[in-house]
Design a protein around this motif. Structure first.
Motif, PDB file in Angstrom:
ATOM      1  N   UNK A 146       1.314 -12.370  -1.576  1.00 38.51           N
ATOM      2  CA  UNK A 146       1.163 -12.509  -3.026  1.00 38.51           C
ATOM      3  C   UNK A 146       0.882 -11.162  -3.689  1.00 38.51           C
ATOM      4  N   UNK A 147       0.249 -10.272  -2.932  1.00 39.84           N
ATOM      5  CA  UNK A 147      -0.055  -8.932  -3.449  1.00 39.84           C
ATOM      6  C   UNK A 147       0.947  -7.893  -2.978  1.00 39.84           C
ATOM      7  N   UNK A 148       1.951  -8.357  -2.217  1.00 42.02           N
ATOM      8  CA  UNK A 148       2.955  -7.411  -1.688  1.00 42.02           C
ATOM      9  C   UNK A 148       2.309  -6.284  -0.878  1.00 42.02           C
ATOM     10  N   UNK A 149       1.282  -6.628  -0.123  1.00 38.75           N
ATOM     11  CA  UNK A 149       0.507  -5.606   0.571  1.00 38.75           C
ATOM     12  C   UNK A 149       0.276  -5.969   2.032  1.00 38.75           C
TER      13      UNK A 149
ATOM     14  N   UNK B 145       6.092   0.174   7.886  1.00 38.68           N
ATOM     15  CA  UNK B 145       7.544   0.084   7.896  1.00 38.68           C
ATOM     16  C   UNK B 145       7.977  -1.368   7.814  1.00 38.68           C
ATOM     17  N   UNK B 146       9.196  -1.576   7.317  1.00 39.00           N
ATOM     18  CA  UNK B 146       9.736  -2.917   7.111  1.00 39.00           C
ATOM     19  C   UNK B 146      10.998  -3.114   7.926  1.00 39.00           C
ATOM     20  N   UNK B 147      11.147  -4.328   8.443  1.00 38.44           N
ATOM     21  CA  UNK B 147      12.317  -4.648   9.259  1.00 38.44           C
ATOM     22  C   UNK B 147      12.726  -6.097   9.034  1.00 38.44           C
ATOM     23  N   UNK B 148      13.997  -6.402   9.345  1.00 40.71           N
ATOM     24  CA  UNK B 148      14.471  -7.784   9.342  1.00 40.71           C
ATOM     25  C   UNK B 148      14.274  -8.419  10.717  1.00 40.71           C
TER      26      UNK B 148
ATOM     27  N   UNK C 198      10.411  -7.587  -2.071  1.00 41.24           N
ATOM     28  CA  UNK C 198       9.502  -8.701  -1.816  1.00 41.24           C
ATOM     29  C   UNK C 198       9.019  -8.634  -0.377  1.00 41.24           C
ATOM     30  N   UNK C 199       7.737  -8.328  -0.223  1.00 39.88           N
ATOM     31  CA  UNK C 199       7.174  -8.111   1.121  1.00 39.88           C
ATOM     32  C   UNK C 199       7.408  -9.315   2.034  1.00 39.88           C
TER      33      UNK C 199
END
Length: 122
Positions: A75-78, A97-100, A28-29
């Motif tokens: 909502x579009x995970x984009x 890239x994704x981070x907390x 979940x983006x």
């Protein structure tokens, strides 16, 4: 398993525009701070821009301020990167890239896309 897939790269003339997209699957983006990094030929990968989970806070590196805009559609995970007034020195492989954590330190990012090539001709 979270996967990130970038798209939208290509060849453009100096002064032109491109819009990069990064779609997340398997996750979940909205639960991640998201960023763009880039790596020019023969150089280290560097931070470009970051946006927080709720899209109300962003940060960009000085070299792209006023030209690049990071945004997201949870909502579009984009994730997006609108790049205007492109310069030859923007030529690089661009990664999302994704981070907390809301940081520019790439060691804090644990999910990466495969990259999309952006080439700006003079």
């Amino acid at each position: 398993q979270v996967q990130l897939v970038e798209s939208g790269g290509g060849l453009v003339q100096a002064g032109g525009s491109l819009r990069l997209s990064c779609t997340m699957s398997g996750g979940t983006l909205s639960t991640y701070h998201m960023a763009w990094f880039r790596q020019a030929p023969g150089k280290e990968r560097k931070f470009v821009a970051i946006i927080n989970t709720g899209a109300w806070r962003t940060m960009t590196t000085d070299s792209v301020k006023g030209r690049f805009t990071i945004s997201r559609d949870n909502a579009k995970n984009t994730l997006y990167l609108q790049m205007n007034t492109l310069k030859p020195e923007d030529t690089a492989v661009y990664y999302c890239a994704a981070s907390r954590d809301f940081v520019s330190d790439q060691t804090k990012y644990f999910e990466w896309g495969q990259g999309t090539q952006v080439t700006v001709s003079s």
